[in-house]
Design a protein around this motif. Sequence first.
Motif, PDB file in Angstrom:
ATOM      1  N   PRO A  56       0.371   1.006   1.049  1.00 14.87           N
ATOM      2  CA  PRO A  56      -1.061   0.714   1.251  1.00 14.87           C
ATOM      3  C   PRO A  56      -1.387   0.571   2.738  1.00 14.87           C
ATOM      4  N   ASP A  57      -0.352   0.357   3.582  1.00 17.20           N
ATOM      5  CA  ASP A  57      -0.556   0.254   5.034  1.00 17.20           C
ATOM      6  C   ASP A  57      -0.403   1.608   5.745  1.00 17.20           C
ATOM      7  N   PHE A  58      -0.420   2.689   4.992  1.00 14.45           N
ATOM      8  CA  PHE A  58      -0.227   4.049   5.513  1.00 14.45           C
ATOM      9  C   PHE A  58      -1.002   4.292   6.818  1.00 14.45           C
ATOM     10  N   ARG A  59      -2.303   4.035   6.802  1.00 12.98           N
ATOM     11  CA  ARG A  59      -3.137   4.382   7.962  1.00 12.98           C
ATOM     12  C   ARG A  59      -2.658   3.639   9.208  1.00 12.98           C
ATOM     13  N   GLN A  60      -2.490   2.326   9.080  1.00 16.10           N
ATOM     14  CA  GLN A  60      -2.060   1.520  10.221  1.00 16.10           C
ATOM     15  C   GLN A  60      -0.660   1.930  10.693  1.00 16.10           C
ATOM     16  N   GLN A  61       0.204   2.255   9.739  1.00 20.47           N
ATOM     17  CA  GLN A  61       1.570   2.660  10.108  1.00 20.47           C
ATOM     18  C   GLN A  61       1.558   3.918  10.962  1.00 20.47           C
ATOM     19  N   PHE A  62       0.723   4.884  10.594  1.00 26.10           N
ATOM     20  CA  PHE A  62       0.701   6.141  11.354  1.00 26.10           C
ATOM     21  C   PHE A  62      -0.096   6.020  12.653  1.00 26.10           C
ATOM     22  N   LEU A  63      -0.959   4.989  12.741  1.00 26.56           N
ATOM     23  CA  LEU A  63      -1.634   4.735  14.020  1.00 26.56           C
ATOM     24  C   LEU A  63      -0.708   3.993  14.980  1.00 26.56           C
ATOM     25  N   THR A  64       0.187   3.171  14.428  1.00 26.88           N
ATOM     26  CA  THR A  64       1.031   2.293  15.247  1.00 26.88           C
ATOM     27  C   THR A  64       2.287   2.986  15.760  1.00 26.88           C
ATOM     28  N   HIS A  65       2.893   3.837  14.918  1.00 26.45           N
ATOM     29  CA  HIS A  65       4.198   4.405  15.262  1.00 26.45           C
ATOM     30  C   HIS A  65       4.053   5.883  15.624  1.00 26.45           C
ATOM     31  N   ASP A  66       4.865   6.303  16.587  1.00 30.30           N
ATOM     32  CA  ASP A  66       4.757   7.654  17.109  1.00 30.30           C
ATOM     33  C   ASP A  66       5.550   8.629  16.241  1.00 30.30           C
ATOM     34  N   VAL A  67       5.011   8.898  15.063  1.00 32.85           N
ATOM     35  CA  VAL A  67       5.661   9.839  14.146  1.00 32.85           C
ATOM     36  C   VAL A  67       4.610  10.794  13.583  1.00 32.85           C
ATOM     37  N   SER A  68       5.074  11.980  13.191  1.00 29.88           N
ATOM     38  CA  SER A  68       4.134  12.976  12.651  1.00 29.88           C
ATOM     39  C   SER A  68       3.809  12.661  11.201  1.00 29.88           C
ATOM     40  N   LEU A  69       2.653  13.128  10.771  1.00 35.03           N
ATOM     41  CA  LEU A  69       2.298  13.005   9.349  1.00 35.03           C
ATOM     42  C   LEU A  69       3.323  13.779   8.514  1.00 35.03           C
ATOM     43  N   PRO A  70       3.585  13.318   7.296  1.00 28.90           N
ATOM     44  CA  PRO A  70       4.623  13.963   6.492  1.00 28.90           C
ATOM     45  C   PRO A  70       4.223  15.342   5.972  1.00 28.90           C
ATOM     46  N   ASP A  71       5.253  16.176   5.776  1.00 29.10           N
ATOM     47  CA  ASP A  71       5.065  17.472   5.134  1.00 29.10           C
ATOM     48  C   ASP A  71       5.262  17.362   3.623  1.00 29.10           C
ATOM     49  N   GLU A  72       6.088  16.371   3.209  1.00 24.35           N
ATOM     50  CA  GLU A  72       6.344  16.121   1.789  1.00 24.35           C
ATOM     51  C   GLU A  72       6.579  14.632   1.613  1.00 24.35           C
ATOM     52  N   ALA A  73       6.490  14.170   0.362  1.00 22.34           N
ATOM     53  CA  ALA A  73       6.714  12.744   0.101  1.00 22.34           C
ATOM     54  C   ALA A  73       7.534  12.570  -1.169  1.00 22.34           C
ATOM     55  N   VAL A  74       8.184  11.408  -1.282  1.00 23.90           N
ATOM     56  CA  VAL A  74       8.911  11.026  -2.496  1.00 23.90           C
ATOM     57  C   VAL A  74       8.430   9.638  -2.891  1.00 23.90           C
ATOM     58  N   VAL A  75       8.241   9.414  -4.194  1.00 17.85           N
ATOM     59  CA  VAL A  75       7.813   8.098  -4.669  1.00 17.85           C
ATOM     60  C   VAL A  75       8.906   7.523  -5.562  1.00 17.85           C
ATOM     61  N   THR A  76       9.338   6.279  -5.249  1.00 19.81           N
ATOM     62  CA  THR A  76      10.431   5.662  -6.007  1.00 19.81           C
ATOM     63  C   THR A  76       9.955   5.050  -7.317  1.00 19.81           C
ATOM     64  N   HIS A  77       8.758   4.455  -7.308  1.00 22.23           N
ATOM     65  CA  HIS A  77       8.208   3.842  -8.529  1.00 22.23           C
ATOM     66  C   HIS A  77       6.731   3.548  -8.319  1.00 22.23           C
ATOM     67  N   ILE A  78       6.090   3.068  -9.384  1.00 29.32           N
ATOM     68  CA  ILE A  78       4.617   3.061  -9.380  1.00 29.32           C
ATOM     69  C   ILE A  78       3.996   1.738  -8.952  1.00 29.32           C
ATOM     70  N   HIS A  79       4.795   0.789  -8.466  1.00 25.01           N
ATOM     71  CA  HIS A  79       4.189  -0.461  -7.992  1.00 25.01           C
ATOM     72  C   HIS A  79       3.267  -0.190  -6.805  1.00 25.01           C
ATOM     73  N   PHE A  80       2.215  -1.020  -6.758  1.00 23.30           N
ATOM     74  CA  PHE A  80       1.181  -0.964  -5.718  1.00 23.30           C
ATOM     75  C   PHE A  80       1.734  -0.717  -4.310  1.00 23.30           C
ATOM     76  N   ASP A  81       2.760  -1.501  -3.949  1.00 21.22           N
ATOM     77  CA  ASP A  81       3.217  -1.459  -2.551  1.00 21.22           C
ATOM     78  C   ASP A  81       3.965  -0.176  -2.195  1.00 21.22           C
ATOM     79  N   HIS A  82       4.264   0.672  -3.186  1.00 22.17           N
ATOM     80  CA  HIS A  82       5.005   1.912  -2.940  1.00 22.17           C
ATOM     81  C   HIS A  82       4.174   3.170  -3.185  1.00 22.17           C
ATOM     82  N   LEU A  83       3.055   2.998  -3.872  1.00 17.24           N
ATOM     83  CA  LEU A  83       2.305   4.179  -4.311  1.00 17.24           C
ATOM     84  C   LEU A  83       0.852   4.205  -3.837  1.00 17.24           C
ATOM     85  N   ASP A  84       0.226   3.032  -3.706  1.00 14.16           N
ATOM     86  CA  ASP A  84      -1.224   3.041  -3.568  1.00 14.16           C
ATOM     87  C   ASP A  84      -1.742   3.591  -2.247  1.00 14.16           C
TER      88      ASP A  84
END
Length: 274
Positions: A56-84
Amino acid sequence: MRVTLLGTGDTTGTPTVGCDCDTCARARELGVERSRFSVHVENTRTGECLLVDLSPDFRQQFLTHDVSLPDEAVVTHIHFDHLDGLGNAYRVFDDLPVHAASEVDPVTGESVADTIRRKYDYLDRITVEDHAPFERFSACGFECTLVPVDHPPLVCYGLAVEDPETGAKLSLTGDTSYGVPDESRTVLSDPDLLLADAIVPASLCEYHPLGGKHENEAGVPRTFGSKHMTREGALDLARELGARETRLVHTAHFYPADEAFEEPLAVDGEQYDL
Ligand SMILES: [Zn+2]
Ligand SMILES: [Zn+2]
Ligand SMILES: [Zn+2]
């Protein structure tokens, strides 16, 4: 392989909003953060980037850290903190392949992949790709394997990410108790870097309604309640898997302030070259 820890906290993160506990206060003093879980894995050979879990902190994480946006993603499970955080794909990506397990969860009647498709049916920018547990699949030039772990009541998966050219290997336990099945341990074993769920120290099990379980020889619980490893459990698992380096993640602000920032507990922004 370059691994950046974008989010190293549990579901409320540290500092937790509205919390003035000593641990949250110490985090503010130190200027460190443990936002909701996400790991960025860059393939330094191809320049492609894989994101493990959508915080859920995706936006802030990519604004804060010097990394490129992902080309692909993997999801471990459906809890809020991992998926939303997946809603952030809207108008940011043209097409984001999202890899998830195809095994039907008896609790929800859906696989992780099905739940993602249903919850984000409005997002035409993502393509969900189903994989059976233990099936190797390729993403961003890596070989990836989702393996069942133990996070009741929902299905959840650990993940091995390997570079077939360099042999570098990253293993993530996912959210799990110490009761990781042997077959899954085999796939996660011998990583260059292990990211292990260690929500609290074992000393806090007395405050959980279910207590702890999976005690070691000294009687120390390696599982907090039923869903997560204790710090001691995560360190035992790391030893058993033969991890070259281990960082403890998904940690809660319930760690006492004098233990919360000790090694090997991770904070956001750490980077590892494997
Ligand atoms: Zn707090
Ligand atoms: Zn979870
Ligand atoms: Zn979680």
